[in-house]
Design a protein around this motif. Sequence first.
Motif, PDB file in Angstrom:
ATOM      1  N   ALA A  86       0.833  -1.209   0.000  1.00 32.74           N
ATOM      2  CA  ALA A  86       0.000   0.000   0.000  1.00 32.74           C
ATOM      3  C   ALA A  86       0.867   1.258   0.000  1.00 32.74           C
ATOM      4  O   ALA A  86       0.571   2.221  -0.720  1.00 32.74           O
ATOM      5  CB  ALA A  86      -0.931  -0.007   1.209  1.00 32.74           C
ATOM      6  N   LEU A  87       1.942   1.255   0.779  1.00 29.78           N
ATOM      7  CA  LEU A  87       2.823   2.415   0.846  1.00 29.78           C
ATOM      8  C   LEU A  87       3.508   2.688  -0.484  1.00 29.78           C
ATOM      9  O   LEU A  87       3.594   3.843  -0.926  1.00 29.78           O
ATOM     10  CB  LEU A  87       3.865   2.220   1.954  1.00 29.78           C
ATOM     11  N   VAL A  88       3.982   1.649  -1.145  1.00 28.67           N
ATOM     12  CA  VAL A  88       4.628   1.819  -2.449  1.00 28.67           C
ATOM     13  C   VAL A  88       3.619   2.404  -3.445  1.00 28.67           C
ATOM     14  O   VAL A  88       3.928   3.350  -4.172  1.00 28.67           O
ATOM     15  CB  VAL A  88       5.221   0.484  -2.960  1.00 28.67           C
ATOM     16  N   LEU A  89       2.403   1.882  -3.461  1.00 29.92           N
ATOM     17  CA  LEU A  89       1.375   2.395  -4.369  1.00 29.92           C
ATOM     18  C   LEU A  89       1.022   3.844  -4.036  1.00 29.92           C
ATOM     19  O   LEU A  89       0.893   4.681  -4.935  1.00 29.92           O
ATOM     20  CB  LEU A  89       0.123   1.520  -4.316  1.00 29.92           C
ATOM     21  N   ALA A  90       0.877   4.147  -2.760  1.00 34.41           N
ATOM     22  CA  ALA A  90       0.533   5.513  -2.342  1.00 34.41           C
ATOM     23  C   ALA A  90       1.646   6.502  -2.701  1.00 34.41           C
ATOM     24  O   ALA A  90       1.390   7.696  -2.846  1.00 34.41           O
ATOM     25  CB  ALA A  90       0.252   5.549  -0.842  1.00 34.41           C
ATOM     26  N   SER A  91       2.862   6.009  -2.863  1.00 28.16           N
ATOM     27  CA  SER A  91       3.994   6.866  -3.229  1.00 28.16           C
ATOM     28  C   SER A  91       3.968   7.292  -4.692  1.00 28.16           C
ATOM     29  O   SER A  91       4.678   8.220  -5.080  1.00 28.16           O
ATOM     30  CB  SER A  91       5.315   6.139  -2.945  1.00 28.16           C
ATOM     31  N   LEU A  92       3.165   6.620  -5.494  1.00 26.10           N
ATOM     32  CA  LEU A  92       3.101   6.927  -6.921  1.00 26.10           C
ATOM     33  C   LEU A  92       2.257   8.170  -7.167  1.00 26.10           C
ATOM     34  O   LEU A  92       1.172   8.320  -6.610  1.00 26.10           O
ATOM     35  CB  LEU A  92       2.516   5.746  -7.693  1.00 26.10           C
ATOM     36  N   VAL A  93       2.748   9.025  -8.030  1.00 22.35           N
ATOM     37  CA  VAL A  93       2.069  10.294  -8.300  1.00 22.35           C
ATOM     38  C   VAL A  93       0.677  10.096  -8.901  1.00 22.35           C
ATOM     39  O   VAL A  93      -0.226  10.896  -8.667  1.00 22.35           O
ATOM     40  CB  VAL A  93       2.956  11.196  -9.195  1.00 22.35           C
ATOM     41  N   MET A  94       0.471   9.004  -9.642  1.00 24.33           N
ATOM     42  CA  MET A  94      -0.819   8.809 -10.301  1.00 24.33           C
ATOM     43  C   MET A  94      -1.886   8.202  -9.398  1.00 24.33           C
ATOM     44  O   MET A  94      -3.050   8.147  -9.761  1.00 24.33           O
ATOM     45  CB  MET A  94      -0.661   7.965 -11.571  1.00 24.33           C
ATOM     46  N   VAL A  95      -1.506   7.787  -8.196  1.00 25.95           N
ATOM     47  CA  VAL A  95      -2.448   7.158  -7.260  1.00 25.95           C
ATOM     48  C   VAL A  95      -2.884   8.180  -6.216  1.00 25.95           C
ATOM     49  O   VAL A  95      -2.062   8.810  -5.565  1.00 25.95           O
ATOM     50  CB  VAL A  95      -1.793   5.926  -6.585  1.00 25.95           C
ATOM     51  N   ASP A  96      -4.200   8.314  -6.061  1.00 26.22           N
ATOM     52  CA  ASP A  96      -4.753   9.287  -5.121  1.00 26.22           C
ATOM     53  C   ASP A  96      -5.233   8.665  -3.819  1.00 26.22           C
ATOM     54  O   ASP A  96      -5.304   9.349  -2.799  1.00 26.22           O
ATOM     55  CB  ASP A  96      -5.913  10.040  -5.788  1.00 26.22           C
ATOM     56  N   LEU A  97      -5.586   7.397  -3.857  1.00 24.79           N
ATOM     57  CA  LEU A  97      -6.148   6.743  -2.675  1.00 24.79           C
ATOM     58  C   LEU A  97      -5.893   5.243  -2.776  1.00 24.79           C
ATOM     59  O   LEU A  97      -6.030   4.668  -3.860  1.00 24.79           O
ATOM     60  CB  LEU A  97      -7.653   7.020  -2.612  1.00 24.79           C
ATOM     61  N   VAL A  98      -5.508   4.620  -1.655  1.00 28.19           N
ATOM     62  CA  VAL A  98      -5.272   3.182  -1.598  1.00 28.19           C
ATOM     63  C   VAL A  98      -6.130   2.614  -0.476  1.00 28.19           C
ATOM     64  O   VAL A  98      -6.125   3.138   0.638  1.00 28.19           O
ATOM     65  CB  VAL A  98      -3.784   2.862  -1.331  1.00 28.19           C
ATOM     66  N   VAL A  99      -6.862   1.538  -0.788  1.00 27.44           N
ATOM     67  CA  VAL A  99      -7.706   0.877   0.202  1.00 27.44           C
ATOM     68  C   VAL A  99      -7.374  -0.615   0.183  1.00 27.44           C
ATOM     69  O   VAL A  99      -7.458  -1.256  -0.863  1.00 27.44           O
ATOM     70  CB  VAL A  99      -9.213   1.077  -0.095  1.00 27.44           C
TER      71      VAL A  99
END
Length: 164
Positions: A86-99
């Motif tokens: 989740a942290l790696v995904l949340a670090s991406l500029v194109m991702v606004d929200l991770v659940v």
Amino acid sequence: MRNTQHIQHKIQPLEQAIRTVSQWRVLNKKIAFTNGCFDILHRGHIFSLGQAAHEAEFLIVGVNSDASTKRLKGPERPINDEQSRALVLASLVMVDLVVIFEEDTPLNLITSLKPDVLVKGGDYTIDQIVGAKEVMENGGKVIINPIVEGFSTTGIIGKIQHKS
């Protein structure tokens, strides 16, 4: 120096994510959703996430929990725990929200968040995509992105095991 505190705020439980999405809806923003295990992030994931982000102003990524990933991928998976993924995904500029979700499919997330666009990568047909019917019934659309050949988590794990 960049402020990275906002990254952790992108990771939200479903109840908080519903409130965040409500705020985006007040602003009349288009919302896309995609999901997966994202165990070892690779070029194919980045392509798919970039394509998904292109479909709307906000991108939500549903991430299978550790238990869900283990049920879907086998006892040796995930390689990276759910909080790391989740942290790696949340670090991406194109991702606004991770659940993170516990179920084997994201249907509950999709019906709760009601995205305008559901994006899935792969060789699926619309009738095989979990949540497609619900998104379309709500006036949304479903996009199927092609797979980037030669890039898969299973392939990466195989290469690592072969070299050991």
